[in-house]
Write a protein that holds these residues in place. Sequence first.
Motif, PDB file in Angstrom:
ATOM      1  N   SER A   1       0.771  -1.226   0.125  1.00 58.12           N
ATOM      2  CA  SER A   1       0.056   0.037   0.143  1.00 58.12           C
ATOM      3  C   SER A   1       0.937   1.261  -0.012  1.00 58.12           C
ATOM      4  O   SER A   1       0.537   2.129  -0.804  1.00 58.12           O
ATOM      5  CB  SER A   1      -0.960   0.031   1.189  1.00 58.12           C
ATOM      6  OG  SER A   1      -1.818   1.054   1.238  1.00 58.12           O
ATOM      7  N   MET A   2       2.063   1.258   1.013  1.00 58.23           N
ATOM      8  CA  MET A   2       2.796   2.367   0.925  1.00 58.23           C
ATOM      9  C   MET A   2       3.519   2.808  -0.614  1.00 58.23           C
ATOM     10  O   MET A   2       3.571   3.837  -1.015  1.00 58.23           O
ATOM     11  CB  MET A   2       4.066   1.933   1.719  1.00 58.23           C
ATOM     12  CG  MET A   2       3.989   2.482   3.175  1.00 58.23           C
ATOM     13  SD  MET A   2       5.222   2.070   3.908  1.00 58.23           S
ATOM     14  CE  MET A   2       6.589   3.255   3.379  1.00 58.23           C
ATOM     15  N   GLU A   3       3.792   1.422  -1.312  1.00 58.97           N
ATOM     16  CA  GLU A   3       4.417   1.771  -2.754  1.00 58.97           C
ATOM     17  C   GLU A   3       3.280   2.487  -3.542  1.00 58.97           C
ATOM     18  O   GLU A   3       3.628   3.194  -4.420  1.00 58.97           O
ATOM     19  CB  GLU A   3       4.884   0.320  -3.243  1.00 58.97           C
ATOM     20  CG  GLU A   3       5.451   0.438  -4.388  1.00 58.97           C
ATOM     21  CD  GLU A   3       6.032  -0.943  -4.975  1.00 58.97           C
ATOM     22  OE1 GLU A   3       6.790  -0.880  -5.843  1.00 58.97           O
ATOM     23  OE2 GLU A   3       5.931  -2.079  -4.096  1.00 58.97           O
TER      24      GLU A   3
ATOM     25  N   VAL B   1       1.656   7.722  -6.520  1.00 60.66           N
ATOM     26  CA  VAL B   1       0.403   8.594  -6.653  1.00 60.66           C
ATOM     27  C   VAL B   1       1.033  10.170  -6.158  1.00 60.66           C
ATOM     28  O   VAL B   1       0.922  11.195  -7.007  1.00 60.66           O
ATOM     29  CB  VAL B   1      -0.797   8.539  -5.815  1.00 60.66           C
ATOM     30  CG1 VAL B   1      -1.501   9.659  -5.884  1.00 60.66           C
ATOM     31  CG2 VAL B   1      -1.618   7.157  -6.419  1.00 60.66           C
ATOM     32  N   ILE B   2       1.986  10.144  -5.196  1.00 63.58           N
ATOM     33  CA  ILE B   2       2.229  11.575  -4.669  1.00 63.58           C
ATOM     34  C   ILE B   2       3.484  11.898  -5.159  1.00 63.58           C
ATOM     35  O   ILE B   2       4.116  13.176  -4.724  1.00 63.58           O
ATOM     36  CB  ILE B   2       2.262  11.453  -3.093  1.00 63.58           C
ATOM     37  CG1 ILE B   2       2.111  13.036  -2.730  1.00 63.58           C
ATOM     38  CG2 ILE B   2       3.343  10.767  -2.662  1.00 63.58           C
ATOM     39  CD1 ILE B   2       0.680  13.538  -2.644  1.00 63.58           C
ATOM     40  N   ARG B   3       4.203  11.088  -5.868  1.00 64.27           N
ATOM     41  CA  ARG B   3       5.703  11.285  -6.163  1.00 64.27           C
ATOM     42  C   ARG B   3       5.834  12.631  -6.925  1.00 64.27           C
ATOM     43  O   ARG B   3       6.956  13.384  -6.541  1.00 64.27           O
ATOM     44  CB  ARG B   3       6.292  10.165  -6.915  1.00 64.27           C
ATOM     45  CG  ARG B   3       7.747  10.204  -7.098  1.00 64.27           C
ATOM     46  CD  ARG B   3       8.099   8.874  -7.583  1.00 64.27           C
ATOM     47  NE  ARG B   3       9.861   8.585  -7.597  1.00 64.27           N
ATOM     48  CZ  ARG B   3      10.471   7.704  -7.496  1.00 64.27           C
ATOM     49  NH1 ARG B   3       9.754   6.425  -7.965  1.00 64.27           N
ATOM     50  NH2 ARG B   3      11.559   7.713  -7.639  1.00 64.27           N
TER      51      ARG B   3
ATOM     52  N   GLU C   1      10.947  10.687  -1.963  1.00 66.51           N
ATOM     53  CA  GLU C   1      12.114   9.720  -1.999  1.00 66.51           C
ATOM     54  C   GLU C   1      12.374   9.779  -0.701  1.00 66.51           C
ATOM     55  O   GLU C   1      13.161   8.817  -0.384  1.00 66.51           O
ATOM     56  CB  GLU C   1      13.118  11.076  -2.404  1.00 66.51           C
ATOM     57  CG  GLU C   1      13.033  11.484  -3.964  1.00 66.51           C
ATOM     58  CD  GLU C   1      13.230  10.083  -4.803  1.00 66.51           C
ATOM     59  OE1 GLU C   1      13.883   9.361  -4.363  1.00 66.51           O
ATOM     60  OE2 GLU C   1      12.331   9.849  -5.768  1.00 66.51           O
ATOM     61  N   GLN C   2      12.258  10.259   0.218  1.00 62.02           N
ATOM     62  CA  GLN C   2      12.469  10.082   1.641  1.00 62.02           C
ATOM     63  C   GLN C   2      11.700   8.768   2.076  1.00 62.02           C
ATOM     64  O   GLN C   2      12.376   7.882   2.780  1.00 62.02           O
ATOM     65  CB  GLN C   2      11.962  11.124   2.720  1.00 62.02           C
ATOM     66  CG  GLN C   2      12.467  11.078   4.045  1.00 62.02           C
ATOM     67  CD  GLN C   2      11.875  11.981   5.090  1.00 62.02           C
ATOM     68  OE1 GLN C   2      10.639  11.946   5.391  1.00 62.02           O
ATOM     69  NE2 GLN C   2      12.478  12.872   5.474  1.00 62.02           N
ATOM     70  N   TYR C   3      10.517   8.689   1.935  1.00 57.71           N
ATOM     71  CA  TYR C   3       9.881   7.212   2.089  1.00 57.71           C
ATOM     72  C   TYR C   3      10.110   6.173   1.510  1.00 57.71           C
ATOM     73  O   TYR C   3      10.023   5.323   1.953  1.00 57.71           O
ATOM     74  CB  TYR C   3       8.366   7.596   2.432  1.00 57.71           C
ATOM     75  CG  TYR C   3       7.947   8.140   3.758  1.00 57.71           C
ATOM     76  CD1 TYR C   3       7.628   7.431   4.916  1.00 57.71           C
ATOM     77  CD2 TYR C   3       8.141   9.525   3.982  1.00 57.71           C
ATOM     78  CE1 TYR C   3       7.438   7.997   6.373  1.00 57.71           C
ATOM     79  CE2 TYR C   3       7.759  10.212   5.300  1.00 57.71           C
ATOM     80  CZ  TYR C   3       7.410   9.228   6.412  1.00 57.71           C
ATOM     81  OH  TYR C   3       7.323   9.764   7.616  1.00 57.71           O
ATOM     82  N   LEU C   4      10.423   6.679   0.253  1.00 48.85           N
ATOM     83  CA  LEU C   4      10.984   5.380  -0.545  1.00 48.85           C
ATOM     84  C   LEU C   4      12.342   4.796   0.013  1.00 48.85           C
ATOM     85  O   LEU C   4      12.394   3.558  -0.195  1.00 48.85           O
ATOM     86  CB  LEU C   4      11.220   5.793  -1.986  1.00 48.85           C
ATOM     87  CG  LEU C   4       9.985   5.981  -2.975  1.00 48.85           C
ATOM     88  CD1 LEU C   4      10.226   6.755  -4.254  1.00 48.85           C
ATOM     89  CD2 LEU C   4       9.233   4.620  -3.196  1.00 48.85           C
ATOM     90  N   SER C   5      13.114   5.535   0.283  1.00 48.84           N
ATOM     91  CA  SER C   5      14.552   5.244   1.183  1.00 48.84           C
ATOM     92  C   SER C   5      13.922   4.432   2.214  1.00 48.84           C
ATOM     93  O   SER C   5      14.599   3.330   2.649  1.00 48.84           O
ATOM     94  CB  SER C   5      15.148   6.462   1.228  1.00 48.84           C
ATOM     95  OG  SER C   5      16.559   6.041   2.066  1.00 48.84           O
ATOM     96  N   LYS C   6      13.151   4.924   3.282  1.00 48.93           N
ATOM     97  CA  LYS C   6      12.748   4.353   4.468  1.00 48.93           C
ATOM     98  C   LYS C   6      12.014   3.002   4.028  1.00 48.93           C
ATOM     99  O   LYS C   6      12.476   1.745   4.770  1.00 48.93           O
ATOM    100  CB  LYS C   6      11.714   5.211   5.336  1.00 48.93           C
ATOM    101  CG  LYS C   6      12.304   6.444   5.812  1.00 48.93           C
ATOM    102  CD  LYS C   6      11.253   7.028   6.667  1.00 48.93           C
ATOM    103  CE  LYS C   6      11.828   8.310   7.613  1.00 48.93           C
ATOM    104  NZ  LYS C   6      11.099   8.992   8.371  1.00 48.93           N
ATOM    105  N   MET C   7      11.434   2.855   3.216  1.00 49.37           N
ATOM    106  CA  MET C   7      10.465   1.579   2.947  1.00 49.37           C
ATOM    107  C   MET C   7      11.541   0.469   2.261  1.00 49.37           C
ATOM    108  O   MET C   7      11.516  -0.773   2.575  1.00 49.37           O
ATOM    109  CB  MET C   7       9.583   1.935   1.724  1.00 49.37           C
ATOM    110  CG  MET C   7       8.679   0.689   1.435  1.00 49.37           C
ATOM    111  SD  MET C   7       7.380   0.970   0.013  1.00 49.37           S
ATOM    112  CE  MET C   7       8.513   1.139  -1.329  1.00 49.37           C
ATOM    113  N   SER C   8      12.655   0.991   1.689  1.00 50.29           N
ATOM    114  CA  SER C   8      13.759   0.116   1.113  1.00 50.29           C
ATOM    115  C   SER C   8      14.325  -0.448   2.383  1.00 50.29           C
ATOM    116  O   SER C   8      14.802  -1.711   2.500  1.00 50.29           O
ATOM    117  CB  SER C   8      14.521   0.686   0.199  1.00 50.29           C
ATOM    118  OG  SER C   8      13.954   1.136  -0.958  1.00 50.29           O
ATOM    119  N   GLU C   9      14.621   0.498   3.001  1.00 43.77           N
ATOM    120  CA  GLU C   9      15.404  -0.152   4.411  1.00 43.77           C
ATOM    121  C   GLU C   9      14.475  -1.129   5.273  1.00 43.77           C
ATOM    122  O   GLU C   9      15.107  -2.077   5.754  1.00 43.77           O
ATOM    123  CB  GLU C   9      15.816   0.802   5.201  1.00 43.77           C
ATOM    124  CG  GLU C   9      16.879   2.178   4.793  1.00 43.77           C
ATOM    125  CD  GLU C   9      16.977   3.313   5.551  1.00 43.77           C
ATOM    126  OE1 GLU C   9      16.237   3.465   6.615  1.00 43.77           O
ATOM    127  OE2 GLU C   9      18.004   4.096   5.205  1.00 43.77           O
TER     128      GLU C   9
END
Length: 370
Positions: free
Chosen positions: A165-167, A172-174, A182-190
Amino acid sequence: MKLKELSKRKKIIGVSLIVAAVLAVGGGSVYAYNNYQEQQRIEAEQAAKEAEEKRFAEKEAAISAELNILKRLVMALYTDDTESFIKDDLIMGDFVAVEADLEFFEETYAEDADITGVQREVQAEVEDSYASAVVMFEITELYNSLYSDGQLAVPDEATITALVSMEEKLSVIREKKPAFAEQYLSKMSEAEAAINQMRDAVNAVYQIYNKDLANMTEGVTREQYAVALDAVNVVQNEALKAELQGYLSVVDKALTETDEVQKMQEETKSSASNSGSSSSGSSSSSGGSSASSGSSSSSKSNSGSSSSSGGSSDSSGGNSSGSSNSGSSSSENNSGGSSESTRIPLDYEYIGNPDGAGDVYGGGGEGSLY
């Protein structure tokens, strides 16, 4: 006669003058009245126009004031005027209040002809900013759900659903909020990397540990144990880490005991081999001694009787052979007995937790992905 005609003319002229005067006065009054009416109409129209302009200006100002309030309410959700990030301490109630005000404004002025095009544009911008803030808040809530108890959750169905769901929401918001995305894509990857580490650790442990039997699986090596231990050491969920370490301690104990048994068996075999070699050496020594004795006897017989010497030598030789066979047999029997008495059977029994009570993963039980 002339006087009468002159008098008559004067009367006619007088009457004419009077009539003309009357007509002049009457006509002027009508003109003046009509002019007054026109003036009144113009003034009334002007007053109405001014009143309408005043009403419209006042309403426009009122609508603009409401829009400014809505804009401030929406901006209060963000950290600054750039609208790049929302505040960290927001709760759902903050959004509920703003959304109620936005809906009331829309219902009030949805079909109002007085609202200007510029004001409609401002309304659209405010609503778009609010919608973006909502999506950003939903993303932060999904991310926080991965750390609900202060540490990364185990990779169950809820965790995977949150990541998916985050992805979707970040895609949508990118474009509108690139810095936030970008910040939360990095957090999600971690988070995904850490979750994959957990999966690797669980798989590595369950390859060498049988949870149903609460025991080590067959054929496990120290190398496999070391790989599993390294995988468990980097697990970020402390409860899962402790559980897996508990299973590894069972495996470590089993490997240690297996190593000790193998070592004892090797020592026993080595001892038996050495014992056999020692007995063989003792027999050879005994035979040499007998031969020496025969030689000595023969020498003595030579000084006395040649026939007697020969008999003594055969007798000594016979005794020597018998002694050698007896020693060898005794030594081998003792060695064999010692080897059997020191064998330890490889049938260990460990007391574990076969029903998985209190486990983080449940060992493949209900609600577990493994």
